[in-house]
Design an enzyme around this catalytic site. Structure first.
Site, PDB file in Angstrom:
ATOM      1  CG  ASP A   1     -78.503  69.928   9.478  1.00  0.00           C
ATOM      2  OD1 ASP A   1     -77.816  69.347   8.617  1.00  0.00           O
ATOM      3  OD2 ASP A   1     -78.166  71.010   9.995  1.00  0.00           O
TER       4      ASP A   1
ATOM      5  CG  HIS B   1     -78.851  70.229   0.738  1.00  0.00           C
ATOM      6  ND1 HIS B   1     -78.138  71.247   0.150  1.00  0.00           N
ATOM      7  CD2 HIS B   1     -79.434  70.775   1.843  1.00  0.00           C
ATOM      8  CE1 HIS B   1     -78.265  72.355   0.857  1.00  0.00           C
ATOM      9  NE2 HIS B   1     -79.057  72.096   1.896  1.00  0.00           N
TER      10      HIS B   1
ATOM     11  CB  SER C   1     -91.303  67.860   7.626  1.00  0.00           C
ATOM     12  OG  SER C   1     -92.267  67.015   7.058  1.00  0.00           O
TER      13      SER C   1
END
Length: 262
Positions: free
Chosen positions: A86, A142, A226
C-alpha cells in the site's frame, strides 16, 4: 544552499545508534500510550486491521500490523504485475543504457543500488517503478509476481528520508540507504524488488521461507514508512495506463502487465 543545509541536518540524525534507540522505543511496552494519538494523527484505517486496536501492545506491533484477509484482493491474471505494498506511486520510467534512472531531476545508478554490475546489466533499458509508504500505510510487503527467489542480499547502513524532501535534497536515498534486494524469476519475466529503509528505520525483515513464492504472498515487512523500487528487464513490463504518478495503490492491485510478446 537549501540542499547543503538539509543534508547537514540529516547527516546528524540518521546514524545507526539513533535507529537503535528508536527501535527500542517503539518495541517498549511504554510506547503503547502513543498508539491512540498515532492512530488519530496518521488516520489509520482501524476497520482493516486484523486485530482490535486495544490488542496492539507496542508501536512496533502497530507498525507491522497485518490486515484482515478479506480487505485486499490479489489480481490472478498470470500476466499482471501487482502492487507489492500500500503506498503512493512516486515515480516510474526507463532505465537508461548507462545504467541510471532519473527521479526529480536526480540520476540514480542501478549498479550502486544493486551493488553488482553484472546484476545491474540485466535491467538496462528496462523499466523502474517507485512506491512510497508513509507512516500511515500498511507496512507489509508482498511479491508482485509468482516465481523462484533467485537471491536476496542487503546493502548500506545509514538511512536518509525517502519522502519528497529527501528525494529532492537528500544524498541519493534509493542507492545509499540501507536496502534489501530480492531477485525473482517468474514464468514470464524476471525482476528485482528493492526494499529501501527510511530515515531512522533500518528495520526490513524477510518473512518468506523457501525458494518459490506466489503472487501476493508476503515476503517482508518494514518497521516504519519507507519505499520499494521495482526493476524490470527490457521489453518485459508495461505500466497500466490507469496508474499515474501521485496515485495511491494497494496490495494486490494490478499496476501493469508483462509484455505479452516477451
Amino acid at each position: 544552499m537549501i540542499k547543503l543545509f538539509y543534508r547537514s541536518l540529516i547527516e546528524l540524525t540518521n546514524r545507526p545508534f539513533l535507529s537503535k534507540w528508536l527501535e527500542r522505543l517503539t518495541r517498549s511496552k511504554y510506547s503503547k500510550v502513543l498508539i491512540p494519538s498515532f492512530t488519530r494523527v496518521y488516520k489509520l484505517n482501524i476497520e482493516e486491521m486484523e486485530k482490535p486496536i486495544s490488542e496492539y501492545h507496542t508501536l512496533h506491533d502497530l507498525f507491522t500490523r497485518k490486515l484482515k484477509s478479506t480487505v485486499r484482493t490479489v489480481d490472478t491474471n498470470p500476466y499482471s504485475i501487482i502492487s507489492p505494498v500500500d503506498g503512493v506511486l512516486a515515480e516510474q520510467g526507463e532505465i537508461t543504457i548507462d545504467q541510471t534512472f532519473v527521479v526529480k531531476g536526480k540520476d540514480y545508478s542501478i549498479v550502486e543500488m544493486l551493488g553488482e554490475k553484472e546484476v545491474a546489466t540485466k535491467y538496462v533499458e528496462g523499466k523502474f517503478v517507485i512506491i512510497y509508504l508513509s507512516p500511515s500505510h500498511y507496512h507489509r510487503i508482498h511479491t508482485p509476481i509468482s516465481g523462484k527467489i533467485l537471491s536476496s542480499w542487503s546493502l548500506g547502513t545509514s538511512s536518509y528520508p525517502v519522502n519528497q524532501w529527501g528525494i529532492l535534497y537528500g544524498k541519493s536515498p534509493f542507492s545509499k540507504n540501507f536496502r534489501v534486494i530480492t531477485e525473482i524469476q517468474g514464468d514470464h519475466t524476471h525482476m528485482a524488488l528493492v526494499k529501501v529503509g527510511a530515515m531512522f528505520v533500518n528495520g526490513i525483515d524477510l518473512t518468506h521461507q523457501g525458494e518459490h513464492i506466489e503472487k501476493g504472498e508476503e515476503i517482508a515487512y518494514f518497521s516504519f514508512g519507507s519505499t520499494v523500487v521495482l526493476l524490470f528487464e527490457k521489453n518485459t513490463f508495461t505500466l497500466s495506463e490507469e496508474i499515474k504518478v501521485g496515485q495511491e495503490v494497494k496490495v494486490g492491485q494490478p499496476i501493469g502487465k508483462i509484455t505479452e510478446d516477451n
